[in-house]
Write an enzyme that holds these catalytic residues in place. Sequence first.
Site, PDB file in Angstrom:
ATOM      1  N   HIS A   1      11.368   3.576  -0.979  1.00 48.09           N
ATOM      2  CA  HIS A   1      11.674   4.943  -0.549  1.00 48.09           C
ATOM      3  C   HIS A   1      10.398   5.781  -0.506  1.00 48.09           C
ATOM      4  O   HIS A   1      10.113   6.480   0.478  1.00 48.09           O
ATOM      5  CB  HIS A   1      12.652   5.604  -1.521  1.00 48.09           C
TER       6      HIS A   1
ATOM      7  N   HIS B   1      12.880  -0.928  -5.163  1.00 49.77           N
ATOM      8  CA  HIS B   1      13.788  -0.121  -4.340  1.00 49.77           C
ATOM      9  C   HIS B   1      13.244   1.306  -4.212  1.00 49.77           C
ATOM     10  O   HIS B   1      13.143   1.856  -3.105  1.00 49.77           O
ATOM     11  CB  HIS B   1      15.165  -0.132  -4.986  1.00 49.77           C
ATOM     12  N   GLU B   2      12.910   1.903  -5.353  1.00 48.99           N
ATOM     13  CA  GLU B   2      12.424   3.283  -5.328  1.00 48.99           C
ATOM     14  C   GLU B   2      11.020   3.379  -4.729  1.00 48.99           C
ATOM     15  O   GLU B   2      10.686   4.351  -4.046  1.00 48.99           O
ATOM     16  CB  GLU B   2      12.434   3.873  -6.742  1.00 48.99           C
TER      17      GLU B   2
END
Length: 267
Positions: free
Chosen positions: A62, A58-59
């Site tokens: 980003h 997820h990170e």
Amino acid sequence: MTTAPLRGSDRRISPVFLGIAAVAAVSGWAAWTGFGKSPGPAVFLFVTAAWIVSLCLHEYAHARTALHGGDISVGAKGYLTLNPLKYTHALLSIVLPVLFVIAGGIGLPGGAVFIERGRIRGRLQHSLISAAGPLTNALFALVCTAPFWLHALDGVPAVFRYALAFLALLQVTAAILNFLPVPGLDGYGVLEPWLSPAFRRQVEPFAPFGLLAVFAVLWLPQANEAFFDAVHALLRGLGVSERDTYWGRDLYRFWAGSQEVPRALSS
């Protein structure tokens, strides 16, 4: 302000991440083969490690999207190595979400990577950076549920099936919560570049409390029921029943699990 170009080490996958992925693989094998006296510990390790892997991805999504948008500082910060120890708030991003899974079985969104927004070119890029994280959770959910919606469960052990179902539930809850248009969450980040500067200034002080407000609302029985009705509706569309997620959660929380689990697994 200038930043050194990316080096090979800035992109190299961290041994920490590889270790977590290895735990997920080994415990997944244990859940599949029935290794051990009880399936609960294997399911617990598999789901927890896989959940942390999804948080790292997820990170990473980003950061990777920010890199293509113009913020080359993400490399020097270690965000492209998938190392959770490099995150801005490791406690909020890894430890707290894991504790929420253990306590209540809900995928808590975390905020970890610091993006230098001044480097990003264009409003669309800003929106894509915010959307990349929860879209990763949605993709992870599709992968977890693939055996269900592809009708490929023949030969899949019940324990592993239930573990996948519960992991999918966590991914769906994380994606939904992250996409809420609440200050401090990714959903608001998608909309924020398109809002007026005056409105953004008014909302900014509330951003640190956005997630707390969401959980305060979910504490209300009606809101909680509506939220999980939506989650289970999505999962049913992907072939995952509430029975699957129920037994997956029950196995995961093996220290408080029902004595009926062995009968359910044999059915």
